[in-house]
Motif scaffolding. Structure first.
Motif, mmCIF file in Angstrom:
data_model
loop_
_atom_site.group_PDB
_atom_site.id
_atom_site.type_symbol
_atom_site.label_atom_id
_atom_site.label_comp_id
_atom_site.label_asym_id
_atom_site.label_seq_id
_atom_site.Cartn_x
_atom_site.Cartn_y
_atom_site.Cartn_z
ATOM 1 N N ALA A 70 0.823 -1.222 0.000
ATOM 2 C CA ALA A 70 0.000 0.000 0.000
ATOM 3 C C ALA A 70 0.854 1.267 0.000
ATOM 4 C CB ALA A 70 -0.929 -0.007 1.218
ATOM 5 N N HIS A 71 2.029 1.202 0.597
ATOM 6 C CA HIS A 71 2.868 2.395 0.737
ATOM 7 C C HIS A 71 4.290 2.131 0.228
ATOM 8 C CE1 HIS A 71 -0.405 3.944 3.122
ATOM 9 N NE2 HIS A 71 -0.351 2.858 3.866
ATOM 10 N N PRO A 72 4.463 2.035 -1.085
ATOM 11 C CA PRO A 72 5.816 1.825 -1.601
ATOM 12 C C PRO A 72 6.687 3.043 -1.321
ATOM 13 C CG PRO A 72 4.297 2.295 -3.401
ATOM 14 C CD PRO A 72 3.477 2.188 -2.141
ATOM 15 N N GLY A 73 7.961 2.817 -1.114
ATOM 16 C CA GLY A 73 8.857 3.943 -0.894
ATOM 17 C C GLY A 73 10.098 3.544 -0.131
ATOM 18 N N MET A 74 10.828 4.567 0.304
ATOM 19 C CA MET A 74 12.073 4.375 1.047
ATOM 20 C C MET A 74 11.760 4.293 2.543
ATOM 21 S SD MET A 74 14.385 4.329 -1.284
ATOM 22 C CE MET A 74 15.987 4.693 -0.609
ATOM 23 N N TYR A 75 12.426 3.356 3.214
ATOM 24 C CA TYR A 75 12.224 3.160 4.645
ATOM 25 C C TYR A 75 13.580 3.164 5.347
ATOM 26 C CZ TYR A 75 7.382 2.102 3.737
ATOM 27 O OH TYR A 75 6.071 2.220 3.370
ATOM 28 N N PRO A 76 13.621 3.702 6.574
ATOM 29 C CA PRO A 76 14.900 3.723 7.300
ATOM 30 C C PRO A 76 15.344 2.311 7.651
ATOM 31 C CG PRO A 76 13.111 4.513 8.698
ATOM 32 C CD PRO A 76 12.532 4.304 7.334
ATOM 33 N N LEU A 77 16.625 2.081 7.541
ATOM 34 C CA LEU A 77 17.209 0.779 7.839
ATOM 35 C C LEU A 77 17.830 0.833 9.223
ATOM 36 C CD1 LEU A 77 18.182 -2.051 6.851
ATOM 37 C CD2 LEU A 77 20.215 -0.902 5.995
ATOM 38 N N SER A 78 17.273 0.060 10.139
ATOM 39 C CA SER A 78 17.870 -0.040 11.467
ATOM 40 C C SER A 78 18.827 -1.224 11.462
ATOM 41 C CB SER A 78 16.781 -0.223 12.533
ATOM 42 O OG SER A 78 16.078 -1.437 12.306
ATOM 43 N N ALA A 79 19.544 -1.411 12.536
ATOM 44 C CA ALA A 79 20.599 -2.432 12.593
ATOM 45 C C ALA A 79 20.083 -3.836 12.301
ATOM 46 C CB ALA A 79 21.273 -2.395 13.956
ATOM 47 N N LEU A 134 16.943 -4.729 10.819
ATOM 48 C CA LEU A 134 15.741 -4.783 9.985
ATOM 49 C C LEU A 134 15.822 -5.972 9.032
ATOM 50 C CD1 LEU A 134 13.059 -3.292 9.310
ATOM 51 C CD2 LEU A 134 14.307 -2.181 7.461
ATOM 52 N N VAL A 135 14.764 -6.792 9.059
ATOM 53 C CA VAL A 135 14.686 -7.944 8.169
ATOM 54 C C VAL A 135 13.594 -7.715 7.139
ATOM 55 C CG1 VAL A 135 15.620 -9.596 9.845
ATOM 56 C CG2 VAL A 135 13.152 -9.213 9.738
ATOM 57 N N THR A 136 13.598 -8.537 6.106
ATOM 58 C CA THR A 136 12.683 -8.384 4.976
ATOM 59 C C THR A 136 11.230 -8.279 5.406
ATOM 60 O OG1 THR A 136 14.223 -9.670 3.644
ATOM 61 C CG2 THR A 136 12.004 -9.394 2.779
ATOM 62 N N LEU A 137 10.764 -9.213 6.232
ATOM 63 C CA LEU A 137 9.351 -9.225 6.618
ATOM 64 C C LEU A 137 8.962 -7.944 7.352
ATOM 65 C CD1 LEU A 137 6.698 -10.756 6.540
ATOM 66 C CD2 LEU A 137 7.363 -11.884 8.678
ATOM 67 N N SER A 138 9.837 -7.427 8.191
ATOM 68 C CA SER A 138 9.539 -6.184 8.924
ATOM 69 C C SER A 138 9.390 -5.005 7.967
ATOM 70 C CB SER A 138 10.646 -5.883 9.925
ATOM 71 O OG SER A 138 10.763 -6.920 10.857
ATOM 72 N N ALA A 139 10.271 -4.927 6.970
ATOM 73 C CA ALA A 139 10.192 -3.839 5.993
ATOM 74 C C ALA A 139 8.910 -3.943 5.190
ATOM 75 C CB ALA A 139 11.410 -3.879 5.065
ATOM 76 N N ILE A 140 8.535 -5.159 4.811
ATOM 77 C CA ILE A 140 7.291 -5.362 4.051
ATOM 78 C C ILE A 140 6.086 -4.964 4.896
ATOM 79 C CG2 ILE A 140 5.792 -7.143 3.059
ATOM 80 C CD1 ILE A 140 8.394 -8.508 2.047
ATOM 81 N N LYS A 141 6.102 -5.317 6.174
ATOM 82 C CA LYS A 141 4.986 -4.944 7.055
ATOM 83 C C LYS A 141 4.863 -3.430 7.199
ATOM 84 C CE LYS A 141 4.553 -9.146 9.787
ATOM 85 N NZ LYS A 141 4.695 -9.756 11.121
ATOM 86 N N MET A 142 6.010 -2.711 7.231
ATOM 87 C CA MET A 142 5.953 -1.245 7.307
ATOM 88 C C MET A 142 5.264 -0.668 6.073
ATOM 89 S SD MET A 142 9.422 0.265 9.031
ATOM 90 C CE MET A 142 10.636 -0.600 8.062
ATOM 91 N N ALA A 143 5.483 -1.288 4.920
ATOM 92 C CA ALA A 143 4.902 -0.805 3.668
ATOM 93 C C ALA A 143 3.475 -1.320 3.470
ATOM 94 C CB ALA A 143 5.785 -1.224 2.493
ATOM 95 N N GLU A 144 2.996 -2.189 4.326
ATOM 96 C CA GLU A 144 1.646 -2.754 4.331
ATOM 97 C C GLU A 144 1.305 -3.523 3.053
ATOM 98 O OE1 GLU A 144 -1.489 -0.123 5.599
ATOM 99 O OE2 GLU A 144 -0.132 0.916 6.972
#
Length: 181
Positions: free
Chosen positions: A49-58, A60-70
């Motif tokens: 739902a929300h494609p874009g750039m996300y901050p990378l924390s120490a 961060l794994v794939t599933l977490s990034a995908i969940k942020m983008a919904e």
């Protein structure tokens, strides 16, 4: 006169307390940010739902990034195997495609050199193509082609300092572009 003294006393008290309150608020904000240190950026695109750039924390794994983008639909699993827990790298992109059965197919792609330069993400000299080198200041298509040819003729990888061995790149040009790597 007593009334004026109270007003003056209130103004002095306010003048002393406001800076202390601001400093305390800034300290609290800085402490909150310290708990989430940004190590770079990743891009998530595809069926989200929300494609874009996300901050990378120490961590961060794939599933977490995908969940942020919904994700647009519920995910049952991610493919390839191990993709869900894979730690992400600065300047990496994730393309998600969700099938009807709920499987999310993930492709990891490096961000193009132009985006990496804009975001202040270091370039990788060994994954760049001629078009990527062409985007560097002072490097045109001719020199970009020479860099790629040099790399191919020398085992497919090169160190940054080896740019000085490419015809058309002298000390001055090298000093200009090395900050991007």
């Amino acid at each position: 006169m007593v009334r004026y003294e109270r007003i003056i006393l209130l103004l002095v008290a306010a003048a002393l307390l406001i800076p202390a309150g601001i400093k305390t608020r800034q300290s609290a904000q800085n402490a909150a940010l310290a708990g989430f240190s940004v190590k770079g950026f990743v891009r998530v695109e595809g069926d989200v739902a929300h494609p874009g750039m996300y901050p990378l924390s120490a961590n961060l794994v794939t599933l977490s990034a995908i969940k942020m983008a919904e994700p647009l639909r519920p995910l049952k699993r991610l493919a390839p195997a191990g993709a869900a827990g894979r730690r992400l790298k600065n300047g990496e992109g994730i393309r998600l495609t969700i099938r009807e059965d709920g499987q999310g197919d993930v492709i990891f792609i490096p961000l193009p050199a132009s985006e990496r330069m804009l975001m202040g993400i270091p370039l990788d000299i060994n994954t760049m193509g001629a078009a990527d080198f062409d985007r560097l200041p002072g490097i045109g298509p001719l020199i970009a082609g020479r860099i790629v040819t040099y790399r191919q003729n020398n085992g497919g990888s090169m160190a940054l300092e080896e740019l000085l061995k490419v015809e058309g790149i002298g000390e001055k040009r090298y000093e200009t572009i090395k900050r991007y790597f």
